[in-house]
Design a protein around this motif. Structure first.
Motif, PDB file in Angstrom:
ATOM      1  N   PRO A  96      44.995  15.467 117.700  1.00 47.75           N
ATOM      2  CA  PRO A  96      43.870  16.378 117.924  1.00 47.75           C
ATOM      3  C   PRO A  96      42.946  16.441 116.720  1.00 47.75           C
ATOM      4  O   PRO A  96      43.350  16.145 115.588  1.00 47.75           O
ATOM      5  CB  PRO A  96      44.549  17.733 118.156  1.00 47.75           C
ATOM      6  N   MET A  97      41.719  16.842 116.977  1.00 43.29           N
ATOM      7  CA  MET A  97      40.796  17.110 115.890  1.00 43.29           C
ATOM      8  C   MET A  97      40.918  18.575 115.500  1.00 43.29           C
ATOM      9  O   MET A  97      40.755  19.463 116.347  1.00 43.29           O
ATOM     10  CB  MET A  97      39.352  16.818 116.303  1.00 43.29           C
ATOM     11  N   VAL A  98      41.223  18.820 114.254  1.00 44.73           N
ATOM     12  CA  VAL A  98      41.268  20.181 113.712  1.00 44.73           C
ATOM     13  C   VAL A  98      40.362  20.190 112.492  1.00 44.73           C
ATOM     14  O   VAL A  98      40.662  19.546 111.488  1.00 44.73           O
ATOM     15  CB  VAL A  98      42.695  20.600 113.333  1.00 44.73           C
ATOM     16  N   ALA A  99      39.249  20.902 112.592  1.00 44.66           N
ATOM     17  CA  ALA A  99      38.246  20.896 111.529  1.00 44.66           C
ATOM     18  C   ALA A  99      37.982  22.322 111.078  1.00 44.66           C
ATOM     19  O   ALA A  99      37.474  23.144 111.846  1.00 44.66           O
ATOM     20  CB  ALA A  99      36.962  20.255 112.020  1.00 44.66           C
ATOM     21  N   ALA A 100      38.342  22.622 109.850  1.00 44.80           N
ATOM     22  CA  ALA A 100      38.175  23.967 109.304  1.00 44.80           C
ATOM     23  C   ALA A 100      36.983  24.020 108.363  1.00 44.80           C
ATOM     24  O   ALA A 100      36.685  23.059 107.647  1.00 44.80           O
ATOM     25  CB  ALA A 100      39.445  24.406 108.565  1.00 44.80           C
ATOM     26  N   GLY A 101      36.285  25.164 108.373  1.00 45.55           N
ATOM     27  CA  GLY A 101      35.173  25.370 107.459  1.00 45.55           C
ATOM     28  C   GLY A 101      34.080  24.336 107.645  1.00 45.55           C
ATOM     29  O   GLY A 101      33.688  23.997 108.759  1.00 45.55           O
ATOM     30  N   ALA A 102      33.605  23.789 106.528  1.00 42.75           N
ATOM     31  CA  ALA A 102      32.506  22.821 106.567  1.00 42.75           C
ATOM     32  C   ALA A 102      32.891  21.517 107.251  1.00 42.75           C
ATOM     33  O   ALA A 102      32.013  20.764 107.673  1.00 42.75           O
ATOM     34  CB  ALA A 102      32.013  22.533 105.144  1.00 42.75           C
ATOM     35  N   ASN A 103      34.189  21.246 107.402  1.00 39.62           N
ATOM     36  CA  ASN A 103      34.600  20.030 108.112  1.00 39.62           C
ATOM     37  C   ASN A 103      34.169  20.048 109.578  1.00 39.62           C
ATOM     38  O   ASN A 103      34.067  18.997 110.216  1.00 39.62           O
ATOM     39  CB  ASN A 103      36.120  19.856 108.040  1.00 39.62           C
ATOM     40  N   SER A 104      33.922  21.245 110.104  1.00 35.12           N
ATOM     41  CA  SER A 104      33.514  21.350 111.510  1.00 35.12           C
ATOM     42  C   SER A 104      32.085  20.868 111.732  1.00 35.12           C
ATOM     43  O   SER A 104      31.620  20.837 112.879  1.00 35.12           O
ATOM     44  CB  SER A 104      33.658  22.802 111.990  1.00 35.12           C
ATOM     45  N   ASP A 105      31.382  20.481 110.666  1.00 35.12           N
ATOM     46  CA  ASP A 105      30.012  19.962 110.849  1.00 35.12           C
ATOM     47  C   ASP A 105      29.999  18.538 111.378  1.00 35.12           C
ATOM     48  O   ASP A 105      28.944  17.983 111.649  1.00 35.12           O
ATOM     49  CB  ASP A 105      29.228  20.045 109.533  1.00 35.12           C
ATOM     50  N   LYS A 106      31.193  17.939 111.547  1.00 32.61           N
ATOM     51  CA  LYS A 106      31.307  16.557 112.031  1.00 32.61           C
ATOM     52  C   LYS A 106      31.812  16.579 113.469  1.00 32.61           C
ATOM     53  O   LYS A 106      32.898  17.086 113.737  1.00 32.61           O
ATOM     54  CB  LYS A 106      32.260  15.765 111.142  1.00 32.61           C
ATOM     55  N   PRO A 107      31.064  16.004 114.418  1.00 33.73           N
ATOM     56  CA  PRO A 107      31.514  16.006 115.820  1.00 33.73           C
ATOM     57  C   PRO A 107      32.901  15.399 116.009  1.00 33.73           C
ATOM     58  O   PRO A 107      33.672  15.859 116.848  1.00 33.73           O
ATOM     59  CB  PRO A 107      30.443  15.177 116.533  1.00 33.73           C
ATOM     60  N   HIS A 108      33.201  14.349 115.237  1.00 33.25           N
ATOM     61  CA  HIS A 108      34.505  13.700 115.333  1.00 33.25           C
ATOM     62  C   HIS A 108      35.143  13.642 113.950  1.00 33.25           C
ATOM     63  O   HIS A 108      35.276  12.567 113.353  1.00 33.25           O
ATOM     64  CB  HIS A 108      34.370  12.293 115.927  1.00 33.25           C
ATOM     65  N   TYR A 109      35.535  14.780 113.450  1.00 33.54           N
ATOM     66  CA  TYR A 109      36.167  14.837 112.135  1.00 33.54           C
ATOM     67  C   TYR A 109      37.620  14.383 112.226  1.00 33.54           C
ATOM     68  O   TYR A 109      38.408  14.930 113.000  1.00 33.54           O
ATOM     69  CB  TYR A 109      36.121  16.264 111.584  1.00 33.54           C
ATOM     70  N   PHE A 110      37.951  13.351 111.470  1.00 30.14           N
ATOM     71  CA  PHE A 110      39.342  12.954 111.306  1.00 30.14           C
ATOM     72  C   PHE A 110      39.534  12.565 109.848  1.00 30.14           C
ATOM     73  O   PHE A 110      39.744  11.402 109.508  1.00 30.14           O
ATOM     74  CB  PHE A 110      39.710  11.795 112.243  1.00 30.14           C
ATOM     75  N   GLY A 111      39.440  13.562 108.988  1.00 33.30           N
ATOM     76  CA  GLY A 111      39.562  13.342 107.559  1.00 33.30           C
ATOM     77  C   GLY A 111      41.008  13.411 107.121  1.00 33.30           C
ATOM     78  O   GLY A 111      41.928  13.073 107.865  1.00 33.30           O
ATOM     79  N   GLY A 112      41.217  13.900 105.908  1.00 35.11           N
ATOM     80  CA  GLY A 112      42.566  13.972 105.383  1.00 35.11           C
ATOM     81  C   GLY A 112      43.385  15.109 105.950  1.00 35.11           C
ATOM     82  O   GLY A 112      44.595  15.170 105.735  1.00 35.11           O
TER      83      GLY A 112
END
Length: 364
Positions: free
Chosen positions: A193-209
């Motif tokens: 799943p994509m879980v994007a907290a804070g500023a990471n949610s500015d990416k439609p498909h965030y899959f960072g660290g």
């Protein structure tokens, strides 16, 4: 073949496309037509279906036992490591009864290099079969719709549990693990799943660290999908931990109104481009058009993303059995993002919003 209606539909498509056959490599297309699966890897394998209605299996010796379900019903050509897949494919063509220089469509699930290796010197005209079966798959049967409902119900249940779990101090990856463990425990097959907290949610498909910690007064966007009994679920919710700023409330309200406006247009005969425009125009008129960079939603079934697409490019009227997501979003660079996603079905009576988990602004 497991489903005669699907098989006959495939033969009709081959005839309409003036194709001599289609090679169904390990993929959801193979599952859709045959009801069986093959393990995808670098070894060439699949089912060849001819326009005349013959079906044959190509299988490497290594997977002879794994392909038992298909081998029990189809003539099978097994290729050995020593000879390579091309020799096996050549025997498959001879057994198929097709005329020389056949036009064969190849589905996804077979790498381009492997396809070229199979047909080298055999006079085969290769055609893309990536979307050949899409017109069949886009119209779900009642059985398929019931499976999507069940999968979506489990996603709703996960979101209920997740809304009680998210709290300050958790890492994104811990939330990710919670979601996957929930679906795995209940018999599902989750995608990451994509879980994007804070500023990471500015990416439609965030899959960072996935190593950002949730802080008090944070925003957390969660996009969860996967499968139950081979059929997909997909839902996005955007949560607020502690509080939401005025700007966040404003953006959330715009996205929610866009999502509801699009859903209300879904019915038999509706045009996907007009549905997309309803959400896009609302967001654009609010001054955020440049921050909604993706189509409104893909189709859903055996795959989490498949035709029928709700986009500006699709002008094909909706029919009963279409099933897709409605997922507008606004993503403000280096700030935050909001997306809301539900699965919607086209039914004889109009529409069915499959997800029931609340989508009003939620503060945890």
């Amino acid at each position: 073949m497991k489903n005669q209606e699907r098989y006959e539909g495939l033969l009709r498509l081959l005839s309409e496309g003036d194709l001599d056959g289609i090679f169904l490599a390990p993929s959801s297309d193979l599952k859709y037509i045959t009801g069986s699966s093959l393990r995808p890897d670098g070894r060439s394998k699949g089912v060849l279906v001819t326009r005349e209605g013959r079906s044959l299996l190509l299988c490497p010796a290594l997977y002879n036992e794994d392909a038992e379900e298909l081998r029990s019903t189809l003539p099978t050509v097994v290729w050995q490591v020593e000879e390579g897949p091309k020799a096996g494919f050549e025997r498959l063509l001879a057994l198929s009864g097709m005329e020389p220089h056949p036009a064969i469509a190849f589905t996804k699930g077979l790498e381009a290099a492997n396809m070229l290796e199979l047909v080298d010197g055999l006079g085969v005209r290769c055609v893309s079969g990536a979307s050949l079966i899409s017109s069949l798959r886009a119209v779900k049967s009642e059985e398929e719709l019931a499976l999507v409902r069940r999968a979506s119900f489990m996603c709703d249940q996960m979101m209920i549990a997740l809304s009680r779990y998210i709290r300050p101090g958790l890492y994104e990856r811990e939330i990710q693990d919670f979601i996957m463990n929930f679906h795995d425990f209940h018999g599902g097959k989750p995608r990451v799943p994509m879980v994007a907290a804070g500023a990471n949610s500015d990416k439609p498909h965030y899959f960072g660290g996935n190593d950002r910690r949730v802080e008090k007064n944070d925003i957390v966007m969660v996009d969860s999908g996967g499968w139950y009994d081979d059929y997909s679920h997909d839902m996005t919710r955007t949560f607020f931990v502690g509080s939401a700023t005025d700007e966040q409330r404003k953006v959330y309200d715009i996205v929610l109104r866009a999502q509801l406006a699009a859903e209300q247009l879904v019915e038999i005969g509706a045009i996907p481009s007009a549905i997309d425009a309803a959400a896009r125009d609302l967001i654009g008129n609010a001054g955020y058009g440049e921050f909604f960079p993706h189509r409104l939603g893909p189709g859903l079934g055996l795959d989490g993303q498949e035709p029928f697409y709700i986009s500006a490019a699709n002008h094909e009227p909706l029919v009963a059995g279409n099933c897709f997501s409605i997922e507008p979003g606004i993503y403000l660079p280096d700030n935050f993002g909001v997306r809301i996603e539900d699965i919607v079905m086209v039914t004889g009576s109009g529409r069915e919003i499959v997800n029931t988990f609340p989508k009003e602004l939620t503060i945890l």
